[in-house]
Design a protein around this motif. Structure first.
Motif, PDB file in Angstrom:
ATOM      1  N   UNK A  31      34.882  29.228  40.563  1.00 21.40           N
ATOM      2  CA  UNK A  31      33.553  30.108  40.491  1.00 21.40           C
ATOM      3  C   UNK A  31      34.136  31.939  41.153  1.00 21.40           C
ATOM      4  N   UNK A  32      34.236  31.886  42.232  1.00 20.31           N
ATOM      5  CA  UNK A  32      34.801  32.877  42.606  1.00 20.31           C
ATOM      6  C   UNK A  32      35.612  34.072  41.954  1.00 20.31           C
ATOM      7  N   UNK A  33      36.496  33.465  41.321  1.00 20.52           N
ATOM      8  CA  UNK A  33      38.186  33.918  41.112  1.00 20.52           C
ATOM      9  C   UNK A  33      37.439  34.476  39.425  1.00 20.52           C
ATOM     10  N   UNK A  34      35.880  33.921  38.871  1.00 22.39           N
ATOM     11  CA  UNK A  34      36.026  34.579  37.720  1.00 22.39           C
ATOM     12  C   UNK A  34      36.097  35.809  37.057  1.00 22.39           C
ATOM     13  N   UNK A  36      36.787  38.425  38.516  1.00 20.75           N
ATOM     14  CA  UNK A  36      38.750  38.682  38.521  1.00 20.75           C
ATOM     15  C   UNK A  36      40.038  38.107  37.308  1.00 20.75           C
ATOM     16  N   UNK A  37      39.736  36.954  37.140  1.00 16.32           N
ATOM     17  CA  UNK A  37      40.885  36.157  35.800  1.00 16.32           C
ATOM     18  C   UNK A  37      40.718  36.828  34.714  1.00 16.32           C
ATOM     19  N   UNK A 121      34.449  43.358  43.449  1.00 16.32           N
ATOM     20  CA  UNK A 121      33.138  42.005  43.524  1.00 16.32           C
ATOM     21  C   UNK A 121      33.171  41.407  43.972  1.00 16.32           C
ATOM     22  N   UNK A 122      34.873  41.023  44.031  1.00 12.92           N
ATOM     23  CA  UNK A 122      34.833  39.779  45.650  1.00 12.92           C
ATOM     24  C   UNK A 122      34.418  39.768  46.662  1.00 12.92           C
TER      25      UNK A 122
END
Length: 163
Positions: A31-34, A36-37, A121-122
């Protein structure tokens, strides 16, 4: 926000508590990297590209050998991803001044801009979570994660931290 689930007090070594912790690692990472993905996918890139860009941004001019040690990947997998980053104008590779065999990496201005947008964002997500959890919990998280990564990765972590 839904209620925060806590492990049973003094039962942190039970299988269900350990599985719960692993569930948390998987779910929070995904969920944290969504975001960024999604950003990377729009450019035809993925998490491997992001990991390389992240650590090259942390240490501009890093040599390939040091980066491979940090990421724990092979030259072959690095080469494929690095070629794509270079072809897209996001990263540059130069030979070393003192040792011409060295390959030194840095992000281009376009690569720096992309990495910074993803990081911002992260950063906001991690800062929100840190603030909600408090300093003691953040310190505990750092301790747990360093014990999960093992000694070799702890050495890499200290190097990235400049320690």
């Amino acid at each position: 926000m839904s209620e925060i689930v806590m492990p049973p007090r003094d039962q942190f070594l039970r299988e269900e508590t350990i599985r719960g912790g692993m569930d948390l690692l998987f779910l929070s990472n995904t969920r944290h990297l969504r975001h960024a993905d999604d950003t990377l996918a729009a450019l035809g890139l993925g998490r491997a590209h992001h990991r390389i860009m992240y650590f090259v941004a942390r240490q501009p001019g890093i040599n390939v050998t040091a980066l491979l040690a940090i990421l724990g990947i092979t030259k072959q997998s690095f080469g494929r991803v690095a070629k794509q980053l270079i072809a897209k104008g996001l990263m540059e590779q130069h030979t070393g001044d003192r040792d011409r065999r060295q390959r030194l990496l840095k992000l281009t201005p376009e690569g720096e801009k992309l990495e910074k947008a993803i990081f911002d964002n992260l950063h906001d997500n991690v800062a929100r979570a840190y603030k909600a959890a408090g300093g003691e919990a953040v310190a505990g998280l750092w301790v747990v994660l360093q014990h999960l990564m093992g000694e070799e990765a702890r050495v890499q972590f200290r190097a990235v931290q400049g320690l």
